[in-house]
Scaffold this active site. Structure first.
Site, PDB file in Angstrom:
ATOM      1  N   GLN A  78      -1.030 -14.490   5.464  1.00 47.30           N
ATOM      2  CA  GLN A  78      -0.117 -13.463   5.958  1.00 47.30           C
ATOM      3  C   GLN A  78      -0.140 -13.449   7.486  1.00 47.30           C
ATOM      4  OE1 GLN A  78       1.568 -11.194   3.665  1.00 47.30           O
ATOM      5  NE2 GLN A  78       2.773 -10.940   5.501  1.00 47.30           N
ATOM      6  N   PHE A  79       0.615 -14.378   8.111  1.00 46.59           N
ATOM      7  CA  PHE A  79       0.616 -14.449   9.572  1.00 46.59           C
ATOM      8  C   PHE A  79       1.143 -13.174  10.201  1.00 46.59           C
ATOM      9  CE2 PHE A  79       5.000 -15.687   8.852  1.00 46.59           C
ATOM     10  CZ  PHE A  79       5.676 -15.196   9.968  1.00 46.59           C
ATOM     11  N   THR A  80       1.938 -12.403   9.471  1.00 45.17           N
ATOM     12  CA  THR A  80       2.524 -11.196  10.050  1.00 45.17           C
ATOM     13  C   THR A  80       1.493 -10.099  10.338  1.00 45.17           C
ATOM     14  OG1 THR A  80       3.099 -10.312   7.868  1.00 45.17           O
ATOM     15  CG2 THR A  80       4.773 -11.650   8.998  1.00 45.17           C
TER      16      THR A  80
END
Length: 147
Positions: A78-80
């Protein structure tokens, strides 16, 4: 490195309608990686997730970890989680590690959790995923480790 950890009754990940990972009772860990993270941070984050006491004991008190309970873990990249919303209306992703750097570290988190003897399912890196979950509680905790 950080993880948004949610206690779940069950969770699953689909890519293009295909189920790629699913768990029963346990935790969903959305994992984000930043630029200065390495293997030691990945192992430390996995250890924190494995030992995080957010599962109920017989008295209904959050006193047990997934290790204590033998519960499942679903890890989804989950890069966000490293989105910066301090300016403007569109998040900046500058703090998120590039996929080629982040993927082996997320894999290290998974490997470390499995080394603890846990059943671990995953999403698919770099894919557009549909994550389905039933949050238990709800219980949601941000876990972060530094350099």
């Amino acid at each position: 490195m950080r993880a948004l950890v949610q206690r779940v009754h069950h969770a699953r990940v689909e890519v293009a309608g295909e189920e790629v990972g699913a768990i029963g009772p346990g935790v969903l860990a959305l994992v984000g990686v930043t630029h200065d993270d390495g293997a030691s941070q990945a192992r430390s984050l996995a250890d924190k997730v494995a030992h995080l006491r957010i599962l109920d004991d017989a008295d209904g008190v959050m006193n047990l970890s997934v290790l204590d309970r033998g519960a499942d873990v679903l890890v989804v990249s989950q890069f966000t989680l490293y989105g910066d919303t301090t300016r403007g209306r569109r998040p900046s992703w500058i703090a998120a590690a590039r996929p080629e750097a982040a993927e082996p570290l997320v894999e290290e988190v998974v490997a470390t959790l499995r080394a603890h003897g846990l059943t671990v399912a995953t999403g698919r890196f770099r894919a557009d995923m549909d994550v389905h979950l039933v949050n238990d509680g709800p219980v949601t905790v941000m876990v972060e480790v530094g350099t």
